[in-house]
Write an enzyme that holds these catalytic residues in place. Structure first.
Site, PDB file in Angstrom:
ATOM      1  N   HIS A 175     -20.512  -1.049  -3.658  1.00 45.81           N
ATOM      2  CA  HIS A 175     -21.214  -0.185  -2.709  1.00 45.81           C
ATOM      3  C   HIS A 175     -22.501  -0.825  -2.198  1.00 45.81           C
ATOM      4  O   HIS A 175     -23.061  -0.378  -1.200  1.00 45.81           O
ATOM      5  CB  HIS A 175     -21.494   1.198  -3.317  1.00 45.81           C
ATOM      6  CG  HIS A 175     -22.501   1.209  -4.419  1.00 45.81           C
ATOM      7  ND1 HIS A 175     -22.156   1.237  -5.748  1.00 45.81           N
ATOM      8  CD2 HIS A 175     -23.846   1.228  -4.390  1.00 45.81           C
ATOM      9  CE1 HIS A 175     -23.246   1.281  -6.486  1.00 45.81           C
ATOM     10  NE2 HIS A 175     -24.295   1.272  -5.685  1.00 45.81           N
ATOM     11  N   ASP A 206     -15.895  -0.691  -8.320  1.00 42.57           N
ATOM     12  CA  ASP A 206     -17.257  -0.833  -7.787  1.00 42.57           C
ATOM     13  C   ASP A 206     -17.890  -2.175  -8.140  1.00 42.57           C
ATOM     14  O   ASP A 206     -19.045  -2.251  -8.559  1.00 42.57           O
ATOM     15  CB  ASP A 206     -18.141   0.318  -8.273  1.00 42.57           C
ATOM     16  CG  ASP A 206     -19.367   0.524  -7.373  1.00 42.57           C
ATOM     17  OD1 ASP A 206     -19.486  -0.193  -6.362  1.00 42.57           O
ATOM     18  OD2 ASP A 206     -20.206   1.394  -7.701  1.00 42.57           O
ATOM     19  N   SER A 284     -28.553  -0.980  -8.765  1.00 43.51           N
ATOM     20  CA  SER A 284     -27.117  -1.232  -8.638  1.00 43.51           C
ATOM     21  C   SER A 284     -26.821  -2.712  -8.544  1.00 43.51           C
ATOM     22  O   SER A 284     -27.426  -3.438  -7.758  1.00 43.51           O
ATOM     23  CB  SER A 284     -26.558  -0.539  -7.401  1.00 43.51           C
ATOM     24  OG  SER A 284     -26.265   0.790  -7.668  1.00 43.51           O
TER      25      SER A 284
END
Length: 550
Positions: A175, A206, A284
């Site tokens: 993402h 992911d 992230s």
């Protein structure tokens, strides 16, 4: 190829869909915005609770300012919940309460640090060399416009984290680089940004694999080593570039839980590590380390709720290794496989007696996906009691390490696409062994569009486009017809490449006078050879466009 065009009547959903729902958020820092993921149920008109703003002053909301297809907001928790079970082998999706953080949206700085989340100085670490392997990711995104599929939305930028794994490659979250136009990375202590290329993107897990061609970038670089799955209460250190500053950040905590977890971005259920270390937007893609300085996973999402504190999630190295091995085997990422069945627990003694299951074990096959190999082997009413000689409990769990149990889906996720598994089943009271090939699920309504840009067909001013979760989100779940929404959520593809196609709008033209109000009406058509047959509504239109006769 047969295509089904379903009803897209835009009506307000029934109040029965106002039940509880939750939210998952990513850990990218859209320099500073939050990304949402998939939803399980329909919801009434609720104000979207996304934080952050686009770097451009476009009147149109950027993709990062919208909830990603199908995510739902919980009034109480404000979390983002994953909608569909990635492996989908234990029934329909259930609400979860995760918020996945990742990229930090650039524009409006939002300082939302929790006073309970203590930041740890890098100097306190015994060996800071591994910190130099963590880099900052700068991504420019250009998301497609699903309502107007022939164009794209305005660009926006975000930041996240990544780390070196050797051989000129970096790992980050998928993402963080979704709909990427340009990706750049910067090393710690350096003021130069280097262009990176996305080699592979695993939406379901992911994870994304990047490469940097510049030799200057790799001078003196020491890649990280992937460690083993940690134990409960093991110390963990999360490193990345979250909001609150521009330099590297380190937070510490312990491993709280290890189990199959809903992945917000990929709408999948894979093994995940729960930790209590702070994970904020921008973390992230950053690594999590054990006390030996080994990487035990990738930070990717958090759970936010009034009833919960300090719940963050890390993608374990077992999932990371599966992604890398898949890429090395096939030259591309093919995805995690699934069994292709809808299962039910067998905790009820009367149900077990009815199915002639003598012991407290097994799960009931309620439905088999027509596109799966299991459709040729399994039948409704079969009871799966073992998977590769590992016994399956009546709660749908299997043994995991010492004195632990984990969801049955974990065993399936250990396989690769095309692998064959041996199932022990009870059919009509008889125990038998069967072989089933495992392959990635075929989604009737996809969660992500392959290639990034949705396909469309315009004939006589009629705009047809396949139904997808991003389109449902862009058009607002609240306004999608109940019949179409139910079909999108619960129907299974009958064959590969089957699509639900909607007549999204009618572009005014003299050839379609009188059909202006036909937008979003139910139509069924089939493509056969080069002719497009529209038996409903369009029988009076005779237009030949690009080889299609209507």
């Amino acid at each position: 190829m047969a295509i089904t065009v379903a009803n897209c009547c835009f009506s307000v959903l029934s109040s029965t869909f106002k039940s509880r729902y939750c939210h998952l958020r990513f850990a990218t820092s859209p320099s500073h915005s939050y990304f949402d993921a998939r939803s399980l149920k329909a919801t009434n008109n609720k104000k979207r609770a996304l934080k952050g703003s686009s770097s451009s002053a476009s009147p149109r909301k950027s993709n990062a300012e919208k909830k990603l297809p199908g995510r739902l907001k919980d009034d109480k928790s404000g979390l983002y919940a994953d909608g569909i079970s990635g492996q989908g082998d234990m029934g329909r999706p259930q609400s979860t309460g995760f918020k996945s953080f990742g990229t930090q949206r650039k524009d409006k700085k939002e300082f939302q640090l929790d006073s309970r989340e203590q930041q740890v100085e890098p100097g306190s670490l015994q060996d800071a060399n591994f910190l130099n392997a963590v880099v900052k990711v700068y991504c420019t995104h250009t998301a497609p416009d699903y309502s107007l599929p022939w164009q794209k939305q305005r660009q926006y930028t975000s930041t996240g984290s990544a780390f070196m794994i050797g051989d000129g490659k970096l790992l980050t979250n998928a993402h963080c680089v979704e709909h990427d136009t340009q990706v750049k990375v910067k090393r710690r202590g350096d003021d130069t940004k280097y262009v990176a290329k996305v080699l592979a993107r695993g939406v379901d897990c992911d994870i994304a694999l990047l490469s940097v061609e510049s030799e200057e970038f790799w001078k003196g670089a020491k890649p990280l080593h992937l460690g083993h799955l940690p134990r409960l209460q093991d110390a963990v250190t999360v490193v990345g570039y979250p909001l609150g500053g521009d330099t590297i950040s380190v937070t510490k905590g312990v491993v709280s839980r290890i189990e199959v977890t809903s992945y917000a971005h990929g709408s999948s259920d894979l093994l995940g590590i729960q930790i209590d270390a702070a994970i904020n937007p921008g973390n992230s893609g950053g690594p999590a380390f054990n006390e030996q300085g080994e990487c035990i996973g990738v930070a990717f999402q958090v759970y936010r709720s009034e009833e919960a504190e300090n719940i963050g999630y890390v993608i374990p190295t077992t999932v990371v290794s599966h992604f890398l091995n898949d890429y090395e085997r096939n030259g591309k990422y093919t995805g995690f496989p699934c069994l292709g069945v809808l299962l039910q627990k067998l905790e009820n003694p009367a149900l077990r007696a009815c199915l002639q299951v003598q012991s407290n074990e097994g799960v009931l096959v309620r439905r088999v996906e027509p596109t799966s190999d299991a459709n040729n082997v399994l039948k409704q009413g079969d009871v799966i009691v073992s998977f590769d000689d590992v016994h399956v409990g009546s709660e749908g769990t299997v043994p995991f390490r010492s004195n632990e149990r984990i969801a049955f889906r974990y065993l399936i996720s250990q396989k690769f696409a095309g692998d064959v598994a041996e199932l022990g089943i009870i059919r009509a009271g008889k125990l038998m062994k069967v072989q089933v090939a495992l392959n990635p699920r075929v989604h009737l309504v996809p969660y992500h569009i392959d290639g990034g840009q949705p396909s469309y067909l315009i004939i006589a001013g009629l705009v047809f486009t396949p139904l997808s979760e991003p389109l449902i989100e862009e058009e607002c779940e609240e306004s999608i017809g109940l019949k179409l929404l139910a079909k999108a959520r619960y129907s299974l593809a009958r064959f590969k490449e089957e699509q639900i196609v909607i007549l999204s709008q009618v572009l005014a033209n003299e050839v379609n006078i009188g059909y202006e109000d036909m937008s979003n009406q139910q139509v069924r058509f089939f493509i056969s050879s080069y002719h497009l047959y529209l038996p409903i509504y369009l029988h009076v239109l005779k237009v030949k466009v690009s080889g299609f006769e209507v």
